[in-house]
Design an enzyme around this catalytic site. Structure first.
Site, PDB file in Angstrom:
ATOM      1  CG  ASP A  13      -1.904  -1.177   1.186  1.00  0.00           C
ATOM      2  OD1 ASP A  13      -2.227  -1.650   0.087  1.00  0.00           O
ATOM      3  OD2 ASP A  13      -2.318  -1.629   2.269  1.00  0.00           O
ATOM      4  CE  LYS A  16       2.281  -2.309  -4.410  1.00  0.00           C
ATOM      5  NZ  LYS A  16       2.078  -1.953  -2.995  1.00  0.00           N
ATOM      6  N   GLY A  40      -4.598  -4.105  -3.881  1.00  0.00           N
ATOM      7  CA  GLY A  40      -5.576  -3.063  -4.181  1.00  0.00           C
ATOM      8  C   GLY A  40      -4.780  -1.831  -4.535  1.00  0.00           C
ATOM      9  CG  HIS A  41      -1.997  -1.845  -7.038  1.00  0.00           C
ATOM     10  ND1 HIS A  41      -1.066  -2.378  -7.890  1.00  0.00           N
ATOM     11  CD2 HIS A  41      -1.747  -2.407  -5.832  1.00  0.00           C
ATOM     12  CE1 HIS A  41      -0.304  -3.237  -7.232  1.00  0.00           C
ATOM     13  NE2 HIS A  41      -0.698  -3.277  -5.984  1.00  0.00           N
ATOM     14  CD  GLN A 222       0.673  -8.778  -2.725  1.00  0.00           C
ATOM     15  OE1 GLN A 222       1.346  -9.422  -3.509  1.00  0.00           O
ATOM     16  NE2 GLN A 222      -0.553  -8.429  -2.993  1.00  0.00           N
TER      17      GLN A 222
HETATM   18  P1  GDP Z   1      -0.816   0.458  -3.541  1.00  0.00           P
HETATM   19  O1  GDP Z   1      -1.410  -0.830  -3.106  1.00  0.00           O
HETATM   20  O2  GDP Z   1       0.658   0.510  -3.324  1.00  0.00           O
HETATM   21  O3  GDP Z   1      -1.187   0.836  -4.949  1.00  0.00           O
HETATM   22  O4  GDP Z   1      -1.439   1.577  -2.599  1.00  0.00           O
HETATM   23  P2  GDP Z   1      -2.985   1.706  -2.166  1.00  0.00           P
HETATM   24  O5  GDP Z   1      -3.761   2.194  -3.311  1.00  0.00           O
HETATM   25  O6  GDP Z   1      -3.455   0.475  -1.495  1.00  0.00           O
HETATM   26  O7  GDP Z   1      -2.865   2.775  -0.997  1.00  0.00           O
HETATM   27  C1  GDP Z   1      -2.342   4.025  -1.197  1.00  0.00           C
HETATM   28  C2  GDP Z   1      -3.408   5.056  -0.808  1.00  0.00           C
HETATM   29  O8  GDP Z   1      -2.808   6.329  -0.681  1.00  0.00           O
HETATM   30  C3  GDP Z   1      -4.487   5.240  -1.867  1.00  0.00           C
HETATM   31  O9  GDP Z   1      -5.687   5.571  -1.222  1.00  0.00           O
HETATM   32  C4  GDP Z   1      -3.974   6.401  -2.698  1.00  0.00           C
HETATM   33  O10 GDP Z   1      -5.012   7.114  -3.358  1.00  0.00           O
HETATM   34  C5  GDP Z   1      -3.331   7.245  -1.643  1.00  0.00           C
HETATM   35  N1  GDP Z   1      -2.169   8.051  -2.059  1.00  0.00           N
HETATM   36  C6  GDP Z   1      -1.209   7.736  -2.959  1.00  0.00           C
HETATM   37  N2  GDP Z   1      -0.249   8.685  -2.966  1.00  0.00           N
HETATM   38  C7  GDP Z   1      -0.625   9.615  -2.051  1.00  0.00           C
HETATM   39  C8  GDP Z   1      -0.023  10.817  -1.572  1.00  0.00           C
HETATM   40  O11 GDP Z   1       1.053  11.234  -1.969  1.00  0.00           O
HETATM   41  N3  GDP Z   1      -0.710  11.486  -0.596  1.00  0.00           N
HETATM   42  C9  GDP Z   1      -1.905  11.058  -0.098  1.00  0.00           C
HETATM   43  N4  GDP Z   1      -2.483  11.778   0.844  1.00  0.00           N
HETATM   44  N5  GDP Z   1      -2.486   9.920  -0.520  1.00  0.00           N
HETATM   45  C10 GDP Z   1      -1.839   9.204  -1.483  1.00  0.00           C
HETATM   46  P1  IMO Z   2      -0.925  -4.097  -2.334  1.00  0.00           P
HETATM   47  O1  IMO Z   2      -0.481  -4.626  -3.657  1.00  0.00           O
HETATM   48  C1  IMO Z   2      -0.981  -4.549   2.008  1.00  0.00           C
HETATM   49  C2  IMO Z   2      -1.105  -8.613   3.580  1.00  0.00           C
HETATM   50  C3  IMO Z   2      -2.361  -9.065   4.295  1.00  0.00           C
HETATM   51  C4  IMO Z   2      -1.779 -10.071   5.264  1.00  0.00           C
HETATM   52  C5  IMO Z   2      -0.681 -10.736   4.449  1.00  0.00           C
HETATM   53  C6  IMO Z   2      -1.094 -12.022   3.768  1.00  0.00           C
HETATM   54  O2  IMO Z   2      -2.224  -3.376  -2.375  1.00  0.00           O
HETATM   55  O3  IMO Z   2       0.160  -3.323  -1.687  1.00  0.00           O
HETATM   56  P2  IMO Z   2      -2.670 -12.689   1.732  1.00  0.00           P
HETATM   57  O4  IMO Z   2      -4.027 -12.207   1.338  1.00  0.00           O
HETATM   58  O5  IMO Z   2      -1.619 -12.411   0.712  1.00  0.00           O
HETATM   59  O6  IMO Z   2      -2.666 -14.099   2.199  1.00  0.00           O
HETATM   60  O7  IMO Z   2      -2.287 -11.815   3.032  1.00  0.00           O
HETATM   61  O8  IMO Z   2      -0.296  -9.786   3.458  1.00  0.00           O
HETATM   62  N1  IMO Z   2      -1.307  -8.104   2.214  1.00  0.00           N
HETATM   63  C7  IMO Z   2      -1.232  -6.815   1.885  1.00  0.00           C
HETATM   64  N2  IMO Z   2      -1.030  -5.721   2.653  1.00  0.00           N
HETATM   65  N3  IMO Z   2      -1.073  -4.414   0.667  1.00  0.00           N
HETATM   66  C8  IMO Z   2      -1.252  -5.505  -0.121  1.00  0.00           C
HETATM   67  O9  IMO Z   2      -1.229  -5.428  -1.467  1.00  0.00           O
HETATM   68  C9  IMO Z   2      -1.378  -6.768   0.483  1.00  0.00           C
HETATM   69  N4  IMO Z   2      -1.578  -8.027   0.021  1.00  0.00           N
HETATM   70  C10 IMO Z   2      -1.520  -8.836   1.086  1.00  0.00           C
HETATM   71  O10 IMO Z   2      -2.993  -8.001   4.947  1.00  0.00           O
HETATM   72  O11 IMO Z   2      -1.180  -9.413   6.335  1.00  0.00           O
HETATM   73 MG    MG Z   3      -2.943  -1.546  -1.840  1.00  0.00          MG
END
Ligand code: GDP
Ligand code: IMO
Ligand code: MG
Length: 423
Positions: A13, A16, A40-41, A222
């Site tokens: 998270d 990415k 979840g991107h 991840q």
């Molecule tokens: P990913 O899994 O690495 O793609 O990241 P996620 O989407 O799960 O989580 C990142 C969260 O931070 C999302 O809700 C984005 O919209 C938000 N986000 C990304 N970059 C920034 C930033 O620079 N500032 C803030 N406030 N939010 C951001």
């Molecule tokens: P993105 O790509 C954050 C965590 C889960 C759990 C562990 C194992 O959005 O960054 P799983 O479902 O793979 O068996 O879970 O890994 N986890 C993540 N945490 N971002 C993710 O993906 C994750 N995918 C799995 O919360 O601790």
């Molecule tokens: Mg994510």
């Protein structure tokens, strides 16, 4: 041409999805190489917020080829939902998306096995996203798995039934009630949607594109600290999230790897169970969660929040051969008078170390440096390096000094446009 890789350096998270979307115009091909719908991107632009789970984050730009590589595990139900959500906003990816024949399929019974396994673990549960990731990769390495290529060949139903039977037998060992029927219809519908896309020998496909001079960006899922080999085992996911995973998950050789973009938050988060040395259990942690909107993009669970952890960051940089750093969510730190950064761990033996240890559960205390913060007012309208407040510049310089790697991009908000190119 080379394959550039972008991957998370923390517990996922990091942002990415946003950065892949920002970098996509520079590339011809975007490819996911591991993980599955546990990811979840999030992408935000033109007042649209979109969360992708299986589909690469290059999909919103025109003309790019997007590939789901052999290292990914696909749940047809979730895949269909993603396609339907894109159709709703008139995004047609039928000519842009290519799926590897060798990618493994997540069956409804994999999800049930995941849930049964977690329920049986009680307090020691992994905190899985319950998407069936672990059981699907277990069947892959156990040489039982069902692949996308099977779905387009004869005998698919027999293979599905045989594997399902194995799962039913395993489920008998658990005291766990389940209802398979509620998933199966949707799963078969999803298979039909999957089959309507180009199913390719993706290793040949991608290497041919590279030979033709096309540029490729590999999108990690991840984060490094969730890697099956190097993460905080057993509280990890079931794939290699590190740079090497791009080679095995796409079929590209190690000498094809070019830039390695390591992405990290200006602080740190984790969702699910497992050790987290810099976690804040106080109001500061709650403040970070509220300001950063730190709730899971896949499960909605609140993310645990803490300060930036340099021993962990340096470990991740080492494992991935990071050539450029990208710092996200620096805006979330605005308003904090002091920002802390972990520089070392104290172990239960009294020893102080700055390397990431075998068992981070043995960390009893953390050594911090303290840096002065910046205000929200100072960050308003910052769209270049020159306009950045001094204390943010100092924070960046401090991290560069401690890691030995340049921070080339800085993200100051979730939107595509809220990105500053530093170098
Ligand atoms: P990913 O899994 O690495 O793609 O990241 P996620 O989407 O799960 O989580 C990142 C969260 O931070 C999302 O809700 C984005 O919209 C938000 N986000 C990304 N970059 C920034 C930033 O620079 N500032 C803030 N406030 N939010 C951001
Ligand atoms: P993105 O790509 C954050 C965590 C889960 C759990 C562990 C194992 O959005 O960054 P799983 O479902 O793979 O068996 O879970 O890994 N986890 C993540 N945490 N971002 C993710 O993906 C994750 N995918 C799995 O919360 O601790
Ligand atoms: Mg994510």
């Amino acid at each position: 041409m080379k394959v550039d890789v972008i991957l998370g350096l923390q517990w996922g998270d990091e942002g990415k999805g946003k950065i892949v979307d920002v970098l996509t115009p520079k590339y011809d091909v975007i490819a996911r190489f591991q993980g599955g719908p546990n990811a979840g991107h999030t992408l935000e632009f033109n007042n649209i917020k979109h969360v992708l789970h299986t589909i690469p984050s290059g999909i919103f730009r025109e003309n790019q080829v997007n590939i789901i590589g052999n290292g990914v595990v696909i749940d047809p139900i979730i895949f269909k939902k993603e396609i339907d959500a894109l159709k709703k906003i008139n995004v047609d990816i039928s000519t842009q998306l290519f799926i590897s024949k060798k990618a493994h399929l997540i069956m409804p019974s994999h999800r049930i096995l995941d849930a049964a396994s977690e329920a049986s673990k009680g307090k020691t549960k992994i905190g899985s996203t319950l998407k069936g990731i672990g059981p699907a990769y277990m069947d892959k390495t156990g040489r039982n798995g069902l692949r996308v290529g099977d779905a387009v060949n004869e005998g698919f139903k027999e293979k599905y039934d045989a594997l399902l039977q194995k799962h039913v037998t395993i489920l008998e060992q658990y005291d766990f009630e389940y209802n398979l029927a509620e998933f199966e219809k949707g799963w078969l519908e999803g298979i039909e949607v999957l089959k309507s896309f180009e199913i390719v020998d993706s290793e040949h496909f991608i290497n041919k594109l590279l030979k033709e001079g096309k540029t490729v960006l590999a999108e990690g899922a991840q984060g490094t600290l969730l890697d099956i080999d190097f993460g905080s085992y057993p509280y990890v996911t079931s794939s290699n999230t590190i740079c090497a995973g791009a080679c095995t998950g796409l079929g590209v050789s190690p000498n094809r790897i070019g830039e390695v973009f390591g992405i990290f938050k200006a602080y740190c988060t984790r969702v699910g169970s497992g050790p987290f040395p810099t976690e804040l259990h106080c109001t500061t942690g709650e403040e970070l969660r509220a300001k950063g909107n730190e709730f899971g993009a896949t499960t909605g669970r609140p993310r645990r929040c803490g300060w930036l952890d340099l021993p962990a960051l340096n470990y991740s940089i080492m494992l991935n051969g990071v050539t450029q750093l990208i710092m996200m969510k620096a805006d979330v730190l605005s308003g904090f008078e002091k920002i802390k950064v972990a520089t070392a761990y104290k172990l239960n033996t009294g020893e102080v170390i700055s390397d990431f240890p075998y068992d981070i559960e043995l960390v009893t205390d953390v050594v911090y440096d303290e840096l002065p913060g910046w205000t929200e007012e100072e960050l308003k309208g910052v769209d270049s390096k020159e306009k950045m407040p001094k204390n943010l510049k100092d924070y960046i310089r401090y991290i560069e000094e401690k890691t030995g790697v340049s921070i080339t991009y800085l993200s100051l908000g979730p939107n595509r446009d809220q990105t500053v190119i530093l170098k």
